[in-house]
Design an enzyme around this catalytic site. Structure first.
Site: not given
Ligand code: BGC
Length: 733
Positions: A265
């Site tokens: 993530d």
């Molecule tokens: C989220 C993800 C997301 C990523 C990119 C993160 O903060 O938890 O689900 O895909 O950001 O935007």
């Protein structure tokens, strides 16, 4: 070494090997993909090039190898549409004018359809849109289990039941990947709340992991053959999930044989050595400043960047470690941007809007319908007061990373106005909230009392009141990066509904949310509809249901507790949810959602699987293909379902399995099969649903494996977890 790069006109070496026996990668779309070819490409890369491929070069891309024509990988957030273009190196929108798309309903809505065919159509359509936007990886779907109604991101997931989520995630992924776009399954694992998501350490039993929290991930890997998985921010048993020896190395890549790329993530890596050794393949992130005038690009400071390179050079980490990561990355690329056979994609076309509208129609859940309040006859001349901010509020913006920039979004009020042309439609906001701002609550500038007074005046003048409220995509509502602060409806909606109901008894409520909420005013309203964030076609789909053009068939994918402490995660107090800021313990164990309510005999407000129709169905003659069989047999559970009302409609036959006497404590019953059936008025159909041996097994911690107990099982056949039409017994010898 003979290698041909099929993704470009550059050929290295002469011709490709014809030895297809070497093609161990399971990809039907790109016949050129082979492990041999991947390894020969790796042999052409420098160490620096290989390390560079393991981390971001911008917010949503990783570098290719320009000198060899190896392309960059481009990603975009999902899961219910392709996000607008983000700047190279900060979270601002790039301001493109050609990046608007179709917004599909949120995944809670998909889950509420109980319809795998729609999951496939969803995946195909959103995959086509991703492809059209030149994305190689779509960051979704999410299958974290709905454990608490406070989780700000439940709307992005598929509900509380592992079987339901597993059944729907597989066709969604297959649909996306048919386009040569990788789905990126998230967030692995145990990211069941947003509060403290960056560091909270989750403690949970092996049984709950295997029975509740893993199945949808496992099905996505083994049946859906997903090409990428995103690690979660939180910790599990003391180790960060994005580089986790047990979760990633042993389970995901070992037992489940995931052969794709494990992506962090954004910013969830914490240590170079762990990232290198414990399964992380690609580090994405935020908080960097790649365009500073310092000599080094800030992305070079990522754990899997310069520090990784240094450790390989020093001999602290073997080069084979980076080779294995690059092998997985190239495999993903052969499946996506190095697959010359992939389609060009489509976006904003009528078929996608039709798919979005159909999912929305089938997902909307009718929960209460006194005196046949719904459907509302569109031919009648009458005055309808539409009250509530959600009647006009755009829901594609907000919510965090899943926010969208659709070409259009039909609001509920627009949909109602369009369909109820014979009625006089009055609208009053009733209450107001501020704009969606990530991580911040901005209060509304409107005066709450004036809004309330105006709404009550409008309600008095109307024949019917439609209150359209619920939650929204603001921080501390249904939104990433924080949980809801309470189970109550926000912005004074409870008082408002109470007051409206005292001046007009003819009131129906539409809740738009991705979560259950407290509804103390339920006895005072005639009708209740649970709607979701429905995307581009929101207002049309809602009007389809309210007018009766479409008969509702959605079913709740989670339980609606009367009060928060009726929910298993909250029953055990703060250490269970949200934890003490360091650790949290999933004390309800396997008893999540309806399993908890039934185990403790706590009556829910609305049960898992519940949802009414404008017609009536009977289920009779429940029978099994065998009454007793050995442990390797598949059972067919058969029943006759009839539509005995006076209009066509669909019903979901739900099969739950229970084991009354067991060596372990079991849920009273668990969903193990379902089928959505469409029936004309008066029509009868015979439905057959397969239960395989897995449907009866529990995860036995004493042997660290599934255990299929012999003996008697109860098969419950019904149309909701609390509406069982018939039970039968079967025996496993
Ligand atoms: C989220 C993800 C997301 C990523 C990119 C993160 O903060 O938890 O689900 O895909 O950001 O935007």
């Amino acid at each position: 070494m003979i290698v041909t790069l099929f993704f470009s006109n550059i050929s290295i070496g002469q011709e490709q090997s014809n030895d297809k026996t070497k093609n161990v990668v399971t990809d039907h779309q790109n016949p050129e993909i082979s492990e041999e070819r991947i390894d020969s490409l790796i042999s052409l890369l420098t160490l620096e090039e290989k390390v560079a491929m393991c981390h971001a070069q911008s917010k949503f891309s990783t570098p290719g190898v320009p000198r060899l024509g190896i392309p960059e990988i481009w990603m975009s957030d999902g899961p219910h549409g392709v996000r607008g273009e983000i700047n190279w190196d900060n979270w601002g929108y790039a301001g493109w004018t050609n990046d608007s798309i179709t917004a599909f309903p949120a995944l809670t809505c998909l889950a509420a359809t109980f319809n795998p065919d729609l999951a496939k159509a969803f995946g195909q359509s959103v995959g086509e849109e991703a492809r059209y936007r030149k994305k190689d990886v779509l960051l979704g779907p999410g299958v974290n289990i709905y454990r608490t109604p406070l989780n700000g991101r439940n709307f992005e997931y598929m509900g509380e039941d592992p079987f339901l989520a597993s059944t729907l995630v597989v066709p969604y992924i297959q649909g996306v990947q048919e386009n040569g776009v990788a789905a990126c399954l998230k967030h692995f694992a145990l990211n069941n709340q947003e509060k403290w998501r960056g560091h909270i350490n989750v403690e949970v039993s092996d049984r709950a992991l295997n029975e509740i929290y893993f199945p949808a991930f496992k099905a996505a890997v083994q049946e859906g053959k997903v090409w990428a998985v995103m690690g979660s921010y939180n910790k599990f048993r003391g180790q960060y999930c994005s580089h986790h020896e047990l979760l990633i190395n042993k389970i995901l890549k070992g037992e489940w044989q995931f052969d794709g790329v494990l992506v962090t993530d954004w910013g969830s890596a914490h240590d170079t050595k762990e990232a290198a050794l414990f399964g992380l393949d690609m580090e994405m992130g935020t908080g960097t400043d790649g365009l500073t005038s310092t000599l080094k690009n800030a992305y070079d400071n990522y754990y899997l960047a310069h520090p990784f390179l240094q450790m390989i050079k020093n001999g602290e980490i073997e080069e084979e470690i980076v080779n294995e990561k690059v092998r997985r990355i190239l495999r993903l690329m052969y499946r996506t941007n190095m697959n010359p056979h992939r389609t060009f994609g489509k976006a904003n076309n009528q078929e996608h809007l039709d798919v979005a509208r159909k999912i929305a129609q089938e997902g909307i859940v009718l929960l209460k319908n006194e005196n046949q309040f719904f459907p509302i006859d569109p031919n009648k001349k009458m005055t309808i007061a539409v009250i509530g901010e959600n009647a006009t509020r755009k829901m594609a913006p907000g919510g965090g990373s899943s926010e969208l920039k659709p070409k259009f979004e039909i609001s509920p009020l627009e949909g109602i106005r369009e369909r109820f042309k014979n009625a006089t439609i009055l609208h009053s906001m009733g209450y107001a909230s501020g704009p969606p701002v990530y991580g911040n609550v901005i209060p509304s500038k409107f005066d709450a009392d004036s809004l309330k007074i105006a709404a009550i005046a409008v309600a008095k003048k109307a024949d019917i009141v439609l209150f359209i409220g619920g939650l929204n995509k603001n921080h501390h509502q249904d939104c990433e990066g924080g949980d809801r602060l309470s189970y109550e409806l926000p912005f004074g909606q409870n008082e408002l509904i109470n007051e409206i109901s005292s001046v007009n008894k003819n009131i129906g409520v539409v809740l738009i949310s991705g979560n259950a909420v407290a509804i103390p005013w339920l006895p005072k309203v005639q009708g209740l509809v649970q709607s979701w964030y429905l995307g581009s076609e929101s207002g049309h789909a809602l009007a389809d249901i309210l007018s009766g053009d479409v008969n509702p068939s959605g079913k709740l994918p989670f339980t609606y507790p009367v009060k928060l402490t009726d929910n298993g995660a909250h029953y055990f107090g703060e250490l269970s949810y949200p934890g003490d800021s360091i650790d949290q313990y999933y004390k309800e164990d396997i008893f999540v959602g309806y399993r908890w309510h039934e185990h403790k005999k706590i009556r829910p407000q609305f049960a898992f699987g519940e949802g009414l129709s404008y017609t009536k169905f009977t289920i009779e003659n429940v029978r099994a293909s065998e009454n007793s069989a050995t442990e390797n047999t598949d059972f067919q559970i058969i029943c006759d379902i009839q539509n005995i009302g006076n209009r066509e409609g669909s019903e979901v036959v739900q099969i739950y399995v229970g084991k009354p006497k067991s060596v372990v404590e079991r849920a009273v019953k668990e969903l193990k099969g379902f089928k959505k059936v469409f029936l004309q008025k008066g029509e009868e159909k015979t439905v057959s649903i397969t239960l395989n041996p897995k449907s009866f097994a529990f995860y036995d911690e004493s042997i660290s494996d599934w255990n299929l107990e012999r003996g008697e099982y109860i098969i419950y056949v019904g149309t909701a977890s609390n509406n069982i039409h018939q039970k039968i017994k079967i025996k496993i010898n």
